[in-house]
Design an enzyme around this catalytic site. Sequence first.
Site, PDB file in Angstrom:
ATOM      1  N   GLN A 187       0.858  -1.187   0.000  1.00  0.00           N
ATOM      2  CA  GLN A 187       0.000   0.000   0.000  1.00  0.00           C
ATOM      3  C   GLN A 187       0.893   1.235   0.000  1.00  0.00           C
ATOM      4  O   GLN A 187       1.885   1.285   0.727  1.00  0.00           O
ATOM      5  CB  GLN A 187      -0.848  -0.043   1.267  1.00  0.00           C
ATOM      6  CG  GLN A 187      -1.093   1.268   1.959  1.00  0.00           C
ATOM      7  CD  GLN A 187      -2.146   2.097   1.245  1.00  0.00           C
ATOM      8  OE1 GLN A 187      -3.080   1.534   0.669  1.00  0.00           O
ATOM      9  NE2 GLN A 187      -2.010   3.402   1.263  1.00  0.00           N
ATOM     10  N   ARG A 189       0.900   5.808  -0.544  1.00  0.00           N
ATOM     11  CA  ARG A 189       0.339   7.084  -0.957  1.00  0.00           C
ATOM     12  C   ARG A 189       1.491   8.040  -1.278  1.00  0.00           C
ATOM     13  O   ARG A 189       1.337   9.248  -1.249  1.00  0.00           O
ATOM     14  CB  ARG A 189      -0.566   7.649   0.142  1.00  0.00           C
ATOM     15  CG  ARG A 189       0.109   7.986   1.441  1.00  0.00           C
ATOM     16  CD  ARG A 189      -0.881   8.612   2.390  1.00  0.00           C
ATOM     17  NE  ARG A 189      -0.282   9.431   3.408  1.00  0.00           N
ATOM     18  CZ  ARG A 189      -0.119   9.073   4.687  1.00  0.00           C
ATOM     19  NH1 ARG A 189      -0.480   7.879   5.086  1.00  0.00           N
ATOM     20  NH2 ARG A 189       0.393   9.907   5.557  1.00  0.00           N
ATOM     21  N   ASN A 190       2.644   7.455  -1.557  1.00  0.00           N
ATOM     22  CA  ASN A 190       3.846   8.249  -1.786  1.00  0.00           C
ATOM     23  C   ASN A 190       4.543   7.893  -3.088  1.00  0.00           C
ATOM     24  O   ASN A 190       4.433   6.766  -3.561  1.00  0.00           O
ATOM     25  CB  ASN A 190       4.858   7.990  -0.663  1.00  0.00           C
ATOM     26  CG  ASN A 190       4.559   8.807   0.559  1.00  0.00           C
ATOM     27  OD1 ASN A 190       4.479  10.026   0.494  1.00  0.00           O
ATOM     28  ND2 ASN A 190       4.361   8.135   1.671  1.00  0.00           N
ATOM     29  N   GLY A 281       4.579  -1.186   7.355  1.00  0.00           N
ATOM     30  CA  GLY A 281       5.821  -0.509   7.758  1.00  0.00           C
ATOM     31  C   GLY A 281       5.621   0.314   9.008  1.00  0.00           C
ATOM     32  O   GLY A 281       4.690   0.098   9.784  1.00  0.00           O
ATOM     33  N   ARG A 282       6.501   1.281   9.170  1.00  0.00           N
ATOM     34  CA  ARG A 282       6.435   2.161  10.338  1.00  0.00           C
ATOM     35  C   ARG A 282       5.294   3.154  10.147  1.00  0.00           C
ATOM     36  O   ARG A 282       5.137   3.718   9.066  1.00  0.00           O
ATOM     37  CB  ARG A 282       7.772   2.906  10.443  1.00  0.00           C
ATOM     38  CG  ARG A 282       7.946   3.703  11.687  1.00  0.00           C
ATOM     39  CD  ARG A 282       9.282   4.444  11.636  1.00  0.00           C
ATOM     40  NE  ARG A 282       9.477   5.205  12.851  1.00  0.00           N
ATOM     41  CZ  ARG A 282       8.926   6.382  13.094  1.00  0.00           C
ATOM     42  NH1 ARG A 282       8.156   6.952  12.190  1.00  0.00           N
ATOM     43  NH2 ARG A 282       9.149   7.005  14.232  1.00  0.00           N
ATOM     44  N   ASP A 283       4.483   3.359  11.174  1.00  0.00           N
ATOM     45  CA  ASP A 283       3.402   4.345  11.176  1.00  0.00           C
ATOM     46  C   ASP A 283       2.502   4.229   9.941  1.00  0.00           C
ATOM     47  O   ASP A 283       2.155   5.227   9.313  1.00  0.00           O
ATOM     48  CB  ASP A 283       3.992   5.763  11.278  1.00  0.00           C
ATOM     49  CG  ASP A 283       2.949   6.777  11.759  1.00  0.00           C
ATOM     50  OD1 ASP A 283       1.963   6.361  12.380  1.00  0.00           O
ATOM     51  OD2 ASP A 283       3.132   7.984  11.494  1.00  0.00           O
ATOM     52  N   HIS A 284       2.120   3.003   9.632  1.00  0.00           N
ATOM     53  CA  HIS A 284       1.273   2.749   8.462  1.00  0.00           C
ATOM     54  C   HIS A 284      -0.050   3.520   8.606  1.00  0.00           C
ATOM     55  O   HIS A 284      -0.726   3.435   9.615  1.00  0.00           O
ATOM     56  CB  HIS A 284       0.989   1.239   8.363  1.00  0.00           C
ATOM     57  CG  HIS A 284       0.222   0.856   7.142  1.00  0.00           C
ATOM     58  ND1 HIS A 284       0.807   0.202   6.075  1.00  0.00           N
ATOM     59  CD2 HIS A 284      -1.062   1.032   6.802  1.00  0.00           C
ATOM     60  CE1 HIS A 284      -0.110  -0.002   5.148  1.00  0.00           C
ATOM     61  NE2 HIS A 284      -1.258   0.495   5.563  1.00  0.00           N
ATOM     62  N   ALA A 285      -0.393   4.262   7.553  1.00  0.00           N
ATOM     63  CA  ALA A 285      -1.653   5.040   7.500  1.00  0.00           C
ATOM     64  C   ALA A 285      -1.780   6.049   8.635  1.00  0.00           C
ATOM     65  O   ALA A 285      -2.879   6.494   8.969  1.00  0.00           O
ATOM     66  CB  ALA A 285      -2.873   4.116   7.478  1.00  0.00           C
TER      67      ALA A 285
END
Lengths: 378, 75
Positions: A187, A189-190, A281-285
């Site tokens: 997933q 958004r980047n 991953g780290r701090d997903h969403a």
Amino acid sequence: MIAPHGGKLVERLDFSDRAREEAMELPRLSITLDEARDLGNIAHGVFSPLEGYMAREDFEDVLEEGRLANDLPWTIPIVKDVDEKDVEMLLREDEVSLFYGDMPIATLKVEEIYPYDRKEYAQRVFGTTSIEHPGVANLMNKKEHLVGGKITLVNDAPTDFPQYKLWPKETRVLFKEKGWKSVVGFQTRNAPHIGHEYVQKTALTFVDGLFINPLIGKKKRGDFKDEVIIAAYETLFKHYYPKNSATLGILETEMRYAGPREAIFHAIMRKNFGCTHFIVGRDHAGVGNFYGPYEAQEIFYDYPDLGITPLFFRSFFYCKKCGTVVNEKICPHGPEYHVNFSGTKIREMLIKGEKPPEIMMRPEVAEVILQFENPFVE
Amino acid sequence: MDEENEKNYETVRIPVTLYKKINERIKGTGFTSVSSYVTYVLREIIAEDEEEEEKFSEEDEERVKERLRALGYLE
């Protein structure tokens, strides 16, 4: 092939002329583009086992338990808000049409209309009622009632990226044709930096296929624009990804920024696409400091029955001493040797028209991003 | 468990010896009660029985493949 969530891929489509004509005749409710796209997600099975907007029992159980009324994991309400005037009309009708502009997108069998507490919703789903949180701010602008009921799609919502728009039925056939028995979903958004690439390729080492699935839809200010994300990934694929084991397809739904709960939701959608594994991953969403760095990984321990295997990753960074990209688990050197792939730092450089160093971002990707006058959502 | 939440739960009887064993086992883990442990294990087992999806019809699959070819996903 992995079973869809709930065991059956939902398909609620009727693209016949008769269905479209009937939809034109029904009383209308207006919807936004993001809502129109989510109707597609329901009808084409991305949100399986949902067949429509949640009725009260499912809605309340999702808030309280993070599960549907039948105990199946589900963490984000899929609902349609309506105002008093709509309620008056809905009380008289069994069925209405959901219109995006002049286009009927779906019909809705009105099952239940009910009030809800926006603050409770915010607290349960986002873990906060602060309107500094973009998901909460969005929620607080919603109307005061919800309508639940099954939908039937009569038209697909418009998309800017038809060449990358795949539905679960299509990805399932695609994975089968490629001979992928295990597939990891990513997933995003980047636009991709080197850290993303390492996470994806590390995961791919252990499975047959990689499905990069950027989320296209409403995002917050400062996020990469959708067209930039797509162009960046096209370039990365062209230069650095093996064609026989990686593929790219979009998912059109808005970011909720619900951190841990959204991570579960993201995993469920990828399960429906046919993925067996999902990268977290780290701090997903996440957004700001609303969630702990690994909260979105910890929540998976509450869902032994999710049916898709999460792959947890720590952040990757470049270590000057190792001379390569590593993470804290495999690098023995101190922070003085580390170069982090800071999204903020990369953004600042791109805004100034500067190319980030090659250890942070592939030069081809940076060049493509810099061709856009403003690559970020305003 | 608050009253509001209680409607979603039922009582199940298990042998006392088993209860005690589980109670020992969950010490120092993230599980806060025997109930939460038993629920976790049962959900895990039930999920393994999740139905296998019915296959798409040949006609359906061919239509999908055609679209995938047109989009360049398949050769």
